[in-house]
Design an enzyme around this catalytic site. Structure first.
Site, PDB file in Angstrom:
ATOM      1  CD  GLU A 100      -2.401  -1.031   2.897  1.00 59.41           C
ATOM      2  OE1 GLU A 100      -2.096  -0.075   3.644  1.00 59.41           O
ATOM      3  OE2 GLU A 100      -3.203  -1.913   3.218  1.00 59.41           O
ATOM      4  CB  CYS A 113       2.422   6.967   4.246  1.00 54.62           C
ATOM      5  SG  CYS A 113       2.842   5.616   5.375  1.00 54.62           S
ATOM      6  CB  CYS A 120       5.739  -6.299   8.743  1.00 49.87           C
ATOM      7  SG  CYS A 120       6.902  -5.611   9.962  1.00 49.87           S
ATOM      8  CB  CYS A 124       3.588  -4.765  16.180  1.00 48.94           C
ATOM      9  SG  CYS A 124       5.343  -4.336  16.185  1.00 48.94           S
ATOM     10  CB  CYS A 127       0.744  -3.533  13.245  1.00 51.92           C
ATOM     11  SG  CYS A 127       1.208  -3.126  11.554  1.00 51.92           S
ATOM     12  CB  CYS A 355       0.030   0.527   8.254  1.00 49.06           C
ATOM     13  SG  CYS A 355       1.312  -0.339   7.341  1.00 49.06           S
TER      14      CYS A 355
END
Length: 377
Positions: A100, A113, A120, A124, A127, A355
């Site tokens: 994105e 951004c 990832c 976390c 997220c 995100c």
């Protein structure tokens, strides 16, 4: 068919340093000066079709397009909010991976951004990106292409407010930027390189974020690029941060803040401490006091700025944004200690703003988003 996530992207013009571009055109039997012409079309004029570049030999244009500008990504979903001033794009990469980018136009600046990885590995729990794991690192060209798309939208007046330029680039999209150190550094250099060899964005308008990959923070310090470092801290005590940011079990808060302070000292750039406020988890006033003390004990408070982020909740998650009164109290406690603090202007809540949310939606609905002809950079 997709080749499957993980396949390396093809080499693109944006992967090459200026001298390598000269070598590339010479390898095609063209004189060296053609490299500058090509870069002028791509970076300065923001033109995206080499077959229409009439100052290049007609016989060479198709070969240049195929050899130096292979398709990297396609826009498969583009959503707008804030009366068109916020544009969120989901990209399908050449191997089917989804990332994105978000373009945000404000009255006096425009920020984009961008993602540095597909997925990832940091894990976390609050997220959306972290819940899907890591597919692969992005190439420098795939990173820069996201900015280039935003630059074209602005230049062509596709965003309300008339033609404009990208002023700020934040590496705060999908992925941990410092886990993809080489590509991120190459992208930073290309974004800040003067036109026509790059996009000519001031390095001071570039922000690289990290959850605290301490060895790479030190390497960024050594690199000497005057970018802003943003540290996603989210908790001032190791017990809670171990839960919110699992990497904290390897590099604790003291190690992260020491590396951040050293970056500020060497770069003379103020470090941004990113802190997502999560209801009844990390938003207590005593945690604001503890955060202030841990920052202040590392010297003059001018080295740091706290950026509080109202959490954009993800569907089905137990994590949600703090109450307004708790957010206000957190700010007041930091200010009492003399810590500079702002609350981020949250954009795009109605368009899967957090995100990884849009990418997760795309990945969960393959019938709606099949592989199609690629039409991106």
């Amino acid at each position: 068919m997709s080749a499957g996530p993980g396949r390396r992207p093809p080499r693109h013009w944006m992967d090459l340093a200026p001298a390598e571009r000269v070598d590339a055109v010479r390898a095609m039997g063209l004189p060296a000066f053609r490299a500058r012409q090509i870069s002028t079309h791509w970076f300065t004029r923001l033109e995206d079709d080499p077959t229409g570049w009439t100052d290049l030999p007609a016989a060479a244009r198709e070969r240049i397009a195929q050899t130096l500008f292979p398709p990297l990504m396609e826009s498969i979903e583009e959503l707008t909010a804030d009366r068109g001033a916020t544009v969120k794009t989901a990209w399908r990469l050449h191997d089917g991976s989804i990332v994105e980018s978000v373009l945000m136009r404000y009255p006096h600046r425009t920020t984009i951004c961008i993602s540095s990885e597909a997925g990832c590995a940091m894990g976390c729990p609050f997220c959306a990106t972290g819940q899907g794991g890591l597919q692969r690192n992005l190439s420098a060209a795939e990173i820069v292409a996201q900015v280039l798309h935003g630059a074209r939208l602005l230049a062509r007046g596709a965003v309300p407010g008339g033609p404009a330029r990208v002023n700020n680039v934040v590496f705060m999209g999908m992925g941990e930027p410092l886990a993809n150190f080489a590509s991120v550094l190459a992208a930073v250099e290309e974004l800040s390189r003067p036109e026509p060899d790059g996009l000519g964005i001031s390095a001071r308008g570039l922000t690289v974020s990290t959850v605290g990959v301490v060895p790479r923070m030190r390497r960024l310090t050594e690199a000497g690029l005057p970018v802003t470092l943003a540290v996603s801290l989210h908790a001032p005590d190791d017990e809670l941060r171990d839960e919110l940011v699992p990497l904290n079990q390897r590099f604790d808060i003291d190690a992260v803040l020491d590396a951040a302070r050293e970056y500020a000292r060497v770069s003379r750039r103020r470090v941004s401490i990113e802190y997502a406020l999560i209801k009844d988890v990390n938003d207590q006033a005593w945690r604001a006091d503890l955060l202030a003390r841990r920052l202040a004990e590392r010297g003059d408070r001018g080295w740091v700025h706290v950026n509080l982020i109202p959490l954009n909740p993800t569907p089905g998650s137990r994590w949600t944004a703090s109450r307004r009164q708790d957010e206000k109290a957190f700010v007041e406690h930091l200010e009492r200690h003399g810590i500079p603090v702002t609350v981020r202007d949250t954009r795009g809540r109605e368009i899967d703003g957090a995100c990884g949310q849009l990418a997760a939606k795309v990945n969960s609905d393959p019938a709606r988003f099949p592989m199609a002809g690629r039409t991106g950079p």
